[in-house]
Design a protein around this motif. Sequence first.
Motif, mmCIF file in Angstrom:
data_model
loop_
_atom_site.group_PDB
_atom_site.id
_atom_site.type_symbol
_atom_site.label_atom_id
_atom_site.label_comp_id
_atom_site.label_asym_id
_atom_site.label_seq_id
_atom_site.Cartn_x
_atom_site.Cartn_y
_atom_site.Cartn_z
ATOM 1 N N ILE A 10 77.721 8.133 9.309
ATOM 2 C CA ILE A 10 78.697 8.562 8.304
ATOM 3 C C ILE A 10 78.076 9.581 7.356
ATOM 4 O O ILE A 10 78.684 10.606 7.028
ATOM 5 N N ARG A 11 76.855 9.304 6.925
ATOM 6 C CA ARG A 11 76.181 10.176 5.968
ATOM 7 C C ARG A 11 75.982 11.582 6.544
ATOM 8 O O ARG A 11 76.191 12.587 5.863
ATOM 9 N N ASN A 12 75.613 11.666 7.806
ATOM 10 C CA ASN A 12 75.269 12.955 8.395
ATOM 11 C C ASN A 12 76.461 13.705 8.975
ATOM 12 O O ASN A 12 76.364 14.909 9.219
ATOM 13 N N THR A 13 77.558 13.020 9.187
ATOM 14 C CA THR A 13 78.748 13.717 9.685
ATOM 15 C C THR A 13 79.674 14.141 8.553
ATOM 16 O O THR A 13 80.297 15.197 8.620
ATOM 17 N N THR A 14 79.774 13.316 7.502
ATOM 18 C CA THR A 14 80.666 13.651 6.390
ATOM 19 C C THR A 14 79.967 14.450 5.302
ATOM 20 O O THR A 14 80.626 15.027 4.440
ATOM 21 N N LYS A 15 78.607 14.452 5.308
ATOM 22 C CA LYS A 15 77.813 15.139 4.283
ATOM 23 C C LYS A 15 78.030 14.530 2.894
ATOM 24 O O LYS A 15 77.833 15.211 1.877
ATOM 25 N N VAL A 16 78.438 13.282 2.852
ATOM 26 C CA VAL A 16 78.496 12.524 1.598
ATOM 27 C C VAL A 16 77.267 11.628 1.602
ATOM 28 O O VAL A 16 77.216 10.630 2.319
ATOM 29 N N TYR A 17 76.284 11.982 0.799
ATOM 30 C CA TYR A 17 74.948 11.400 0.956
ATOM 31 C C TYR A 17 74.758 10.142 0.104
ATOM 32 O O TYR A 17 74.157 10.177 -0.971
#
Length: 317
Positions: A141-148
């Motif tokens: 999720i972190r690396n696909t949505t760029k919401v870190y």
Amino acid sequence: MKSPTLSVVITVYNEEDNIQPLLAQTYAALEGIDYEVILVEDGATDRTVEEVKKYANSRTRLLIFNKNYGQTTALAAGIDAATGAYIATMDGDLQNDPSDIPGMLKKAMEEDWDVVAGRRANRQDGFVLRKIPSKIANWIIRNTTKVYLNDYGCTLRVYRAHIAQNMGLYGELHRFIPVLAKQEGARMTEVDVKHHPRIHGTSKYGLSRTFKVMADLILMLFFQKYFLRPIHIFGSFGLLALFIGVLINIYMLALKIAGEDIWGRPMLLLGFILFIGGIQLITTGLIAEVIIRTYFESQDKKTYRIKAVYQGEHESV
């Protein structure tokens, strides 16, 4: 009636043994804060409702569903009912600790954060069935949505009310609340919070949720990148498929003119499928564009949100 500073939304489902300590700990943690507590009972089949009625104080409201709708819907109902300037959410299984809420609220208010998310620093769950799938899902999720963020599964969060109440929670999107908040332009930070092992009741989650997370992730990526411009994804793939299909069909036509028998060849079938599929994708994109415009224009919705307006104080010259 004056609105409270903080609304605490707690979802409960078959948690009868947890209600008394949950409410006692929550009231103790919120002492000195102008608060309200909203419990959302998600169609429980045990004595959860009776236990809430026995121990709730005058600042507590209980929303009782007529059946089980799921955590996302329960959170949405509690957030809609909240009247506070800030909204905190947490689970009712005693694994989240209410004593973390005052510090998170203080951080949000003093440092002007829209969302303060909890990060379970010492997670008290099974390693194989809970921690490993969670770490994998968080990384994806972190690396696909760029919401870190590091912990998308922690329900304990504090939001500004206008952010929480405009996220649009549907289906099972509670796992993607940080992504939804980011779409609203929220400034987010993460803090370590306590996490306790479950003492009473049973977990409502299993390995099957990993597949639901992946399915919801596809939806979130579409919402994040193409919700306002669906023709960009459908049209792009459609044009690509159409172009390749046309090239293949031209090649097969040339072979036919050269006297070769092309009937039954897989290449001919592929060209036909890509040609028709390309047209269908482009048509789907156009229909989606019409639906999006109808969605906004029929309800007078805007495709933007204004954060603030400043009126100058100097006279015109």
